[in-house]
Structure formats: structure tokens, C-alpha cells
Scaffold this motif. Sequence first.
Motif, PDB file in Angstrom:
ATOM      1  N   THR A  17       0.826  -1.216   0.000  1.00  0.00           N
ATOM      2  CA  THR A  17       0.000   0.000   0.000  1.00  0.00           C
ATOM      3  C   THR A  17       0.854   1.257   0.000  1.00  0.00           C
ATOM      4  OG1 THR A  17      -1.740  -1.171   1.210  1.00  0.00           O
ATOM      5  CG2 THR A  17      -1.826   1.236   1.201  1.00  0.00           C
ATOM      6  N   ILE A  18       1.882   1.273   0.852  1.00  0.00           N
ATOM      7  CA  ILE A  18       2.769   2.437   0.931  1.00  0.00           C
ATOM      8  C   ILE A  18       3.517   2.626  -0.382  1.00  0.00           C
ATOM      9  CG2 ILE A  18       4.794   3.381   2.092  1.00  0.00           C
ATOM     10  CD1 ILE A  18       3.866   1.949   4.632  1.00  0.00           C
ATOM     11  N   ALA A  19       4.017   1.519  -0.951  1.00  0.00           N
ATOM     12  CA  ALA A  19       4.759   1.601  -2.206  1.00  0.00           C
ATOM     13  C   ALA A  19       3.877   2.127  -3.332  1.00  0.00           C
ATOM     14  CB  ALA A  19       5.324   0.233  -2.567  1.00  0.00           C
ATOM     15  N   LEU A  20       2.640   1.606  -3.403  1.00  0.00           N
ATOM     16  CA  LEU A  20       1.707   2.057  -4.445  1.00  0.00           C
ATOM     17  C   LEU A  20       1.369   3.529  -4.276  1.00  0.00           C
ATOM     18  CD1 LEU A  20      -0.060   1.333  -6.854  1.00  0.00           C
ATOM     19  CD2 LEU A  20      -1.861   0.653  -5.243  1.00  0.00           C
ATOM     20  N   PHE A  23       4.284   5.656  -5.483  1.00  0.00           N
ATOM     21  CA  PHE A  23       4.382   5.704  -6.943  1.00  0.00           C
ATOM     22  C   PHE A  23       3.309   6.604  -7.544  1.00  0.00           C
ATOM     23  CE2 PHE A  23       7.129   1.957  -6.757  1.00  0.00           C
ATOM     24  CZ  PHE A  23       8.015   2.238  -7.790  1.00  0.00           C
ATOM     25  N   VAL A  24       2.096   6.528  -7.006  1.00  0.00           N
ATOM     26  CA  VAL A  24       1.013   7.377  -7.507  1.00  0.00           C
ATOM     27  C   VAL A  24       1.342   8.848  -7.265  1.00  0.00           C
ATOM     28  CG1 VAL A  24      -1.396   8.035  -7.161  1.00  0.00           C
ATOM     29  CG2 VAL A  24      -0.773   5.613  -7.290  1.00  0.00           C
ATOM     30  N   ALA A  25       1.827   9.177  -6.055  1.00  0.00           N
ATOM     31  CA  ALA A  25       2.159  10.563  -5.734  1.00  0.00           C
ATOM     32  C   ALA A  25       3.281  11.089  -6.616  1.00  0.00           C
ATOM     33  CB  ALA A  25       2.554  10.670  -4.254  1.00  0.00           C
ATOM     34  N   LEU A  26       4.219  10.217  -6.985  1.00  0.00           N
ATOM     35  CA  LEU A  26       5.349  10.640  -7.803  1.00  0.00           C
ATOM     36  C   LEU A  26       4.973  10.801  -9.274  1.00  0.00           C
ATOM     37  CD1 LEU A  26       8.259   8.475  -6.322  1.00  0.00           C
ATOM     38  CD2 LEU A  26       8.118  10.971  -6.302  1.00  0.00           C
ATOM     39  N   ILE A  30       2.999  13.712 -13.309  1.00  0.00           N
ATOM     40  CA  ILE A  30       3.722  13.680 -14.580  1.00  0.00           C
ATOM     41  C   ILE A  30       2.820  13.139 -15.686  1.00  0.00           C
ATOM     42  CG2 ILE A  30       5.694  12.684 -15.802  1.00  0.00           C
ATOM     43  CD1 ILE A  30       7.207  12.642 -13.177  1.00  0.00           C
ATOM     44  N   VAL A  31       2.079  12.077 -15.380  1.00  0.00           N
ATOM     45  CA  VAL A  31       1.158  11.512 -16.367  1.00  0.00           C
ATOM     46  C   VAL A  31       0.091  12.537 -16.740  1.00  0.00           C
ATOM     47  CG1 VAL A  31      -0.579   9.737 -16.761  1.00  0.00           C
ATOM     48  CG2 VAL A  31       1.570   9.143 -15.627  1.00  0.00           C
TER      49      VAL A  31
END
Length: 268
Positions: A17-20, A23-26, A30-31
Motif C-alpha cells: 500500500t505504501i509503495a503504491l 508511486f502514484v504521488a510521484l 507527470i502523467v
Amino acid sequence: MAKRKDFSVTRLPGFATIALTAFVALYLPIVTLVVYSFNGSETVAIWGGFSLRWYGIAWDNTQVQEATLRSLIIAASAAGIATTVATMAALATTRTGRFKGETLIYVMINQPLMVPEIVTAVALLIVFAAVKVATGYTGLGYLILAHAAFCIPFAYLPIRARLEGMDLSLEIAASDLYATPWQTFRRVTLPLMMPGVIAGAMLAFVISLDDVIITEFVKSAGQDTLPTYMLGQLRRAVTPEVNAISTALLGLTVLMLTAFFILTRTRD
């Protein structure tokens, strides 16, 4: 007795959950930037359908053309200077025995990485302001020198890493066959270290191309680079043209960093 399992951070509760979330916040911003660079609307907040309109507007913009050309000239020149200095520094710190003050030299070479960039920018501003008053010269030379000084450690690290990973046997064999130091360097050391040199040059080029803080402090009137031009446009009005320029710059940066990764990855 049950076999003991090795510790792995991926097995900790909530890791996925933390990793996902990270990644979403990063990457979500940009996307979003890339998607809205194809927005046909006049504003960035309203989707007006898929369109390449703003890429065409940016391509025909004289100010964008001039800023892009200026950025490429500065980045290429700064990368060339930084790579040359970094190569000499890497050779001096890896192809000699340990000597007094080696650690201090290493720290001084990597100083721009450890000192906040704003501090470096202010220091360069003070020095170059005095030089401008004394000489009357206000050209791009100041930006090139400032970027080169900041990019030296970025070029130095991959070159040094390449040299430290090289087997000395070929260089020793060349010396045993009566090759001069210059011949050994030109025919043996340089070809072997070339992937590190190219990687360092590309990394320095990307860092210079993307720099804003040092450029803002050092540049004279009419010397906007592409990042500082975009910053100026954001202060006035945000249009999808800025998104299109950002996406093009992002694509170039990703391309350069991909090439950097390929050149520096471990090979069997």
C-alpha cells in the motif's frame, strides 16, 4: 524444525500500500502533465479533446526556439568542460597511490552535491557580478562556466566508478611493452573508460539542460534558457503550450537517462 525465513521488507504489513501510494504521488502529476499537453482547449483545467495544436504553437514560437537553442548550446558546452575536468580528476584520484589530502580533494570535487544549490547560485552571482563590472562582458560564458562547475561531480562519479572497476592488467602490460604513459592512456585506458565518460557527459548534459536556480541567478537580460522561459510563462498565464514544452523536455531527459542507464549497467 521449521526453516527460518530470511527477513524481507516486502513482507511487512502495509508495504504494498505504501509503495503504491508513493508511486502514484510521484508519477500521477507527470502523467497528467503529459495527457494535458494534448489538450485542445485554451486552458489547462478544461479538457477540449485530443489535439497536437499546442505542440505546433510551441514549435513555431520564436522565443521557444531561441531558448531551446540557447539551452542546448549551454548544456553541450558545460557538459564538455565538466566531463574533461571530471576525467582528469578521476584519473588523478584512481590511478595514483593513496596520498595525503585525498579525502579533502574528493570532498571538494563533490562539493556542489553537498551544498544547497541556492548557496552555489548566490556565490556564483557575487563572483560573476564583480567580473562583469571589471570586464564589461555579459555573454553566455558565465552561464556555461556556472553550469560546468555545478555539473563536474555528476560527470565525475560515473567516470570514477568505471575506472575503479577496470582491471589494471592491460595498462600494466602496455607499460611492460614500453608504451609511454600517453600511449597507454590513449590506446588502453581511454577506450576502456569511454562508457563511463559518455555516461558522465550525458548526465552532465541533462543536469545542465534542466537547471533553473543557478541560471536564474547568473543569466543576464535576454539569456533565458528553456526552463527559465517556462518559469516566466507560468508567472503570467498557464496554457497547454507549457505542458507541450514540458513533455518534450521530459521525453529528451528520459531518453538521455535511459542511455545513461544502459551504458552504466553491470555487464556479465
